[in-house]
Scaffold this motif. Structure first.
Motif, PDB file in Angstrom:
ATOM      1  N   THR A  46      32.167  59.807  34.556  1.00 50.87           N
ATOM      2  CA  THR A  46      32.472  59.394  32.917  1.00 50.87           C
ATOM      3  C   THR A  46      34.020  58.648  32.764  1.00 50.87           C
ATOM      4  O   THR A  46      34.103  57.796  32.039  1.00 50.87           O
ATOM      5  CB  THR A  46      32.831  60.800  32.301  1.00 50.87           C
ATOM      6  OG1 THR A  46      33.755  61.661  32.672  1.00 50.87           O
ATOM      7  CG2 THR A  46      31.325  61.477  31.749  1.00 50.87           C
ATOM      8  N   MET A  47      34.821  58.941  33.654  1.00 45.45           N
ATOM      9  CA  MET A  47      36.164  58.342  33.507  1.00 45.45           C
ATOM     10  C   MET A  47      36.053  56.755  33.762  1.00 45.45           C
ATOM     11  O   MET A  47      36.473  55.662  33.217  1.00 45.45           O
ATOM     12  CB  MET A  47      36.993  58.730  34.467  1.00 45.45           C
ATOM     13  CG  MET A  47      37.610  60.235  34.062  1.00 45.45           C
ATOM     14  SD  MET A  47      38.457  60.311  32.458  1.00 45.45           S
ATOM     15  CE  MET A  47      37.055  60.851  31.288  1.00 45.45           C
ATOM     16  N   VAL A  48      35.251  56.538  34.805  1.00 42.91           N
ATOM     17  CA  VAL A  48      34.854  54.851  35.344  1.00 42.91           C
ATOM     18  C   VAL A  48      34.088  54.277  34.134  1.00 42.91           C
ATOM     19  O   VAL A  48      34.545  53.207  33.902  1.00 42.91           O
ATOM     20  CB  VAL A  48      34.472  54.956  36.624  1.00 42.91           C
ATOM     21  CG1 VAL A  48      33.990  53.506  37.058  1.00 42.91           C
ATOM     22  CG2 VAL A  48      35.154  55.744  37.645  1.00 42.91           C
ATOM     23  N   ILE A  49      32.999  54.929  33.638  1.00 37.57           N
ATOM     24  CA  ILE A  49      32.561  54.327  32.622  1.00 37.57           C
ATOM     25  C   ILE A  49      33.285  53.995  31.342  1.00 37.57           C
ATOM     26  O   ILE A  49      33.327  52.963  30.968  1.00 37.57           O
ATOM     27  CB  ILE A  49      31.172  55.200  32.113  1.00 37.57           C
ATOM     28  CG1 ILE A  49      30.126  55.292  33.251  1.00 37.57           C
ATOM     29  CG2 ILE A  49      30.535  54.523  31.022  1.00 37.57           C
ATOM     30  CD1 ILE A  49      28.915  55.833  32.974  1.00 37.57           C
TER      31      ILE A  49
ATOM     32  N   SER B 232      41.470  53.765  36.196  1.00 36.55           N
ATOM     33  CA  SER B 232      41.841  52.369  36.710  1.00 36.55           C
ATOM     34  C   SER B 232      40.770  51.756  37.467  1.00 36.55           C
ATOM     35  O   SER B 232      40.504  50.301  37.240  1.00 36.55           O
ATOM     36  CB  SER B 232      43.061  52.553  37.779  1.00 36.55           C
ATOM     37  OG  SER B 232      44.262  53.420  37.240  1.00 36.55           O
ATOM     38  N   MET B 233      39.999  52.585  38.031  1.00 40.39           N
ATOM     39  CA  MET B 233      38.835  51.900  38.808  1.00 40.39           C
ATOM     40  C   MET B 233      37.983  51.351  37.670  1.00 40.39           C
ATOM     41  O   MET B 233      37.460  50.188  37.847  1.00 40.39           O
ATOM     42  CB  MET B 233      38.155  53.067  39.447  1.00 40.39           C
ATOM     43  CG  MET B 233      37.305  52.411  40.589  1.00 40.39           C
ATOM     44  SD  MET B 233      37.896  51.675  41.759  1.00 40.39           S
ATOM     45  CE  MET B 233      36.847  50.082  42.034  1.00 40.39           C
TER      46      MET B 233
ATOM     47  N   PRO C 261      38.109  58.697  46.268  1.00 34.61           N
ATOM     48  CA  PRO C 261      38.890  59.610  45.726  1.00 34.61           C
ATOM     49  C   PRO C 261      38.283  61.087  45.521  1.00 34.61           C
ATOM     50  O   PRO C 261      38.926  62.014  45.772  1.00 34.61           O
ATOM     51  CB  PRO C 261      39.278  59.194  44.510  1.00 34.61           C
ATOM     52  CG  PRO C 261      38.636  58.096  44.190  1.00 34.61           C
ATOM     53  CD  PRO C 261      38.119  57.532  45.540  1.00 34.61           C
ATOM     54  N   LEU C 262      36.893  61.152  45.374  1.00 34.58           N
ATOM     55  CA  LEU C 262      36.240  62.209  45.056  1.00 34.58           C
ATOM     56  C   LEU C 262      36.240  63.391  46.268  1.00 34.58           C
ATOM     57  O   LEU C 262      36.499  64.492  46.151  1.00 34.58           O
ATOM     58  CB  LEU C 262      34.974  61.817  44.766  1.00 34.58           C
ATOM     59  CG  LEU C 262      33.734  63.219  44.289  1.00 34.58           C
ATOM     60  CD1 LEU C 262      34.583  63.981  43.106  1.00 34.58           C
ATOM     61  CD2 LEU C 262      32.433  62.853  43.959  1.00 34.58           C
TER      62      LEU C 262
ATOM     63  N   THR D 232      47.010  53.687  42.842  1.00 35.33           N
ATOM     64  CA  THR D 232      47.948  52.502  42.871  1.00 35.33           C
ATOM     65  C   THR D 232      47.134  51.393  43.043  1.00 35.33           C
ATOM     66  O   THR D 232      47.459  50.107  42.588  1.00 35.33           O
ATOM     67  CB  THR D 232      48.833  52.763  43.818  1.00 35.33           C
ATOM     68  OG1 THR D 232      49.258  54.060  43.847  1.00 35.33           O
ATOM     69  CG2 THR D 232      50.398  51.711  43.671  1.00 35.33           C
ATOM     70  N   LEU D 233      46.390  51.491  44.039  1.00 31.36           N
ATOM     71  CA  LEU D 233      45.616  49.881  44.273  1.00 31.36           C
ATOM     72  C   LEU D 233      44.640  49.540  43.263  1.00 31.36           C
ATOM     73  O   LEU D 233      44.774  48.740  42.878  1.00 31.36           O
ATOM     74  CB  LEU D 233      44.842  50.075  45.708  1.00 31.36           C
ATOM     75  CG  LEU D 233      45.729  50.406  46.971  1.00 31.36           C
ATOM     76  CD1 LEU D 233      44.866  50.633  48.174  1.00 31.36           C
ATOM     77  CD2 LEU D 233      46.403  49.315  47.004  1.00 31.36           C
ATOM     78  N   ALA D 234      44.098  50.572  42.911  1.00 28.97           N
ATOM     79  CA  ALA D 234      43.026  50.133  41.554  1.00 28.97           C
ATOM     80  C   ALA D 234      43.743  49.644  40.514  1.00 28.97           C
ATOM     81  O   ALA D 234      43.588  48.822  39.710  1.00 28.97           O
ATOM     82  CB  ALA D 234      42.217  51.537  41.200  1.00 28.97           C
TER      83      ALA D 234
END
Ligand SMILES: Nc1ncnc2c1ncn2[C@@H]1O[C@H](COP(=O)(O)OP(=O)(O)OP(=O)(O)O)[C@@H](O)[C@H]1O
Ligand SMILES: [Mg+2]
Lengths: 312, 378
Positions: free
Chosen positions: B197-200, B279-280, B330-331, B363-365
């Protein structure tokens, strides 16, 4: 030509070019707009007006060209230009899921407007949306959306207004109010660059530029443009002008025939040839009147010329 | 003049996003609905303590022992004998087709060898493709066998009972020898739901501006990319926390998952994980042309996360290349953190090993998102 004081130029851009996927949309446009000018930007659909305006306010990076806007460099100081510019987009681009008030409030906050509440209140009253302030912007009618968009780009009292067809779909009364407002702002020193398709609106401007296929065809005050065109026009009134129009349009010396209500504008570049050509048609039923061409006649002829590849 | 980061513009964007989030009922409902739905689906499998599992018995021994054993199995409720005295081949076919879940093989002369003290074996073959389904029954089996036979071994036979194992029970788990433990699933679910959900949500939040044309207004204001991106991320952290709390409550009160570690630490760890995924999403949105594409990219990210993080398959059972990919996601680390904190009671010093990869990813994302965010419409 008189030298214009550099400091007086609010927009001073040269040779702006922009292509989309190899197809040029704007092809070397240079504009000089002075403080307080109401500069009309005209041209047929797809001629590159919106693209030029977007380059001026830093929303598109030009492929070539350079210049200054409000004294800041177009390419490196876009942030400063934005701070003092009000850009009204051609398409409604405020948040449809925010209310009228929330939209204005958002813009005011983004520009760091002082006394925000009072300013937004004042804005709402001026455009006459006070009683609809809690309506979602997406539920306003098209004309009201335009008026809201105009209000939104005036909230932070910018020095430069870039208006992309601000009055499209707006009723006559609101258009009248709109132009009163622009003249008022102009007298206070605000500069306006406005694109439009309405010739009566072009008359409101003190400078005009006409763009076709990404290139400026002509530039100057409305009178200058009419004079420079070298066009002469006869106005024909009387019954059955439609069949007449068809007969006239092919004649030698006639560059263009346009109908305005119950009258025909017959224009040509050579006064004598035009007179000769029209002679056989003069009869008791129709009234032929020699006159100055209107802006519309000039621009339509310019377009025809450009289309025929006879660029000046 | 125009500062590099304006707190007021940043707050303005947060407020705007909040209002839009509140009005966008469907998305908001989905953000709450997805964890609830997942919980119901997975939770059902967890709660499900399957009874009446079909068993085929190959009974080469007709003694009282085997009869009592079968009785006891049926009485336990876990097993239902649907076929007796089948031959070995037939029983195997039944298992293969899934008609039975178990084959119980009582060898010939079981009783005689038992009485002689030779310690004969009973073989229970299990179709363990679904370990959750067979796990409890298998666990119960040992006790069942012991009790049943001990009851018969009295009087003169008591001496046999004294010995540790007068008989052996051999269990063959077929098809999925590893098995997955139940307690892993609900904590893992938290990571799965957040990743999806967060990425979407941020992916869509930015592309929506472009699709609806509001990007033109936003870009014509003096807003800077950092302000826009951070301003868009913050409101959704709260959505992420709502999901975490929902799942934790369900884990505690519905599924009675033990929670030995610090919830505060879990919340902190979750914050970093949530921001990493948000961020992703923003980074994806800078590539996507529309909301649909942003969704697809989110799924492309979600699938390897689901497969290679150790949620679906045991991490150590995966080939090395898959483990490498898994370690970059990350998961993978979040799953270990959640399990470590909730089930094992890991403290801050224990979790750092898995926290820094997530922080690095975040940080990278974030940097990629800010770098790629276009200040113009081209
Ligand atoms: N984002 C874009 N991608 C591709 N082509 C574009 C894009 N924006 C504009 N164009 C093309 O550039 C040309 C000029 O478009 P532009 O919108 O500037 O015209 P315009 O003068 O504003 O027209 P109108 O009067 O219809 O608003 C058109 O041919 C258009 O198709
Ligand atoms: Mg346009």
């Amino acid at each position: 030509m008189t030298m214009t004081d550099k400091n007086d130029l609010v927009i001073d851009v040269e040779g702006l070019k922009k292509s989309f996927k190899g197809k040029p949309a704007v092809n070397g446009v240079s504009l000089k707009v002075r403080r307080g000018d109401i500069f009309g930007f005209l041209g047929p659909n797809g001629s590159g007006k919106t693209t030029t305006i977007r380059m001026i306010c830093g929303l598109l990076t030009p492929d070539a060209g350079h210049g200054r806007c409000l004294g800041h460099d177009l390419l490196t100081e876009a942030g400063r230009i934005k701070q003092n510019t009000g850009y009204m987009t051609q398409r409604f681009s405020l948040y449809e899921d925010l209310t009228v008030r929330e939209n204005l409030d958002f813009i005011a906050r983004m520009y760091g407007v002082l006394h925000r509440k009072e300013t937004v209140d004042e804005c709402l009253t001026t455009i006459g949306l006070k009683d609809q302030q809690d309506k979602l912007a997406g539920t306003l009618s098209g004309g009201w959306q335009r008026r809201l968009a105009l209000a939104a780009c005036l909230v932070h009292k910018p020095g430069l207004l870039l208006l992309d067809e601000p009055t499209a779909g707006v009723d006559p009364r609101a258009r009248c109010d709109f132009w009163d407002r622009i003249h008022e702002l102009s007298s206070e020193g605000t500069t306006t660059l406005v694109s439009t398709h309405y010739m009566d609106e072009a008359e409101h401007c003190n400078k005009l530029a006409y763009i076709v296929s990404g290139e400026l065809l002509t530039e100057g005050s409305p009178e200058e443009i009419v004079k420079e065109s070298g066009l002469v026009t006869w106005i024909v009134t009387g019954p059955d002008i439609w069949p007449l129009a068809r007969e006239l349009s092919g004649l030698p010396g006639v560059a263009h025939v346009a109908a305005f209500g119950a009258s025909l504008h017959v224009s040509g570049y050579d006064e004598a040839a035009l007179r000769e050509g029209l002679k056989p048609f003069i009869d008791a039923k129709h009234r032929f009147e020699f006159s100055k061409p209107g802006l519309e006649d000039v621009f339509i002829c310019l377009m025809k010329q450009a289309g025929a590849g006879r660029m000046r | 003049m125009t500062s590099y980061f304006s707190i007021s513009r940043f707050l303005t964007i947060i407020v705007k996003e909040f209002i839009q989030m509140r009005r966008d009922r469907l998305t908001f409902a989905m953000m709450i609905g997805i964890p609830v739905m997942q919980l119901v689906l997975f939770g059902y499998a967890i709660n499900f303590d399957p009874k009446d599992l079909p068993v085929a018995v190959i009974r080469a021994d007709e003694s009282i022992f085997s009869r009592d054993l079968i009785h006891a199995m049926e009485n336990s409720g876990y097993f239902r004998i649907i076929q007796t005295a089948a031959n070995e081949e037939e029983a195997r076919d039944l298992l293969e087709l899934g008609d039975v879940q178990f084959v119980l093989n009582i060898p010939a002369n079981f009783a005689r060898r038992l009485l002689r003290g030779e310690g004969p074996s009973i073989l229970l073959e299990a179709d363990a493709t679904d370990p959750v389904a067979t796990g409890n029954a298998i666990a119960a089996m040992t006790t069942i066998v012991q009790k049943a036979l001990n009851r018969d071994l009295k009087g003169t036979l008591r001496h046999l009972k004294q010995e540790e194992a007068p008989f052996g029970l051999r269990v063959h788990k077929k098809y999925n020898p590893e098995g997955v433990t139940n307690h892993n699933i609900v904590p893992g679910l938290m990571g799965i739901v957040l990743t999806l959900t967060m990425v979407i949500i941020t992916g869509v939040a930015v592309t929506r501006e472009r699709e609806r044309g509001t990007m033109e207004t936003l870009l014509s204001t003096p807003a800077r990319p950092v302000e826009v991106i951070t301003g868009k991320i913050i409101p959704y952290i709260i959505v992420g926390y709502i999901q975490v709390i929902l799942i934790l409550m369900a884990a505690r009160f519905l599924f009675h998952i033990p929670m030995v570690g610090s919830l505060l630490l879990l919340m902190l760890v979750s914050l970093i994980f949530i921001v990493a995924n948000l961020s992703m999403g923003v980074t994806f949105s800078t590539f996507a042309k529309n909301q649909m594409q942003a969704m697809q990219m989110a799924f492309f990210f979600f699938l390897p996360s689901l497969m290679l993080s150790g949620f679906m398959f045991p991490f150590r059972g995966m080939p090395e290349w898959a483990q490498w990919i898994g370690s970059a996601l990350p998961l993978t680390h979040y799953l270990r953190l959640v399990r470590g904190i909730l089930l094992k009671g890991n403290g801050l010093s224990d979790v750092l090993v898995h926290l820094w990869p997530i922080a690095l990813f975040m940080t990278l994302a974030l940097a990629a998102a800010i770098k790629r965010y276009r200040k113009t419409l081209d």
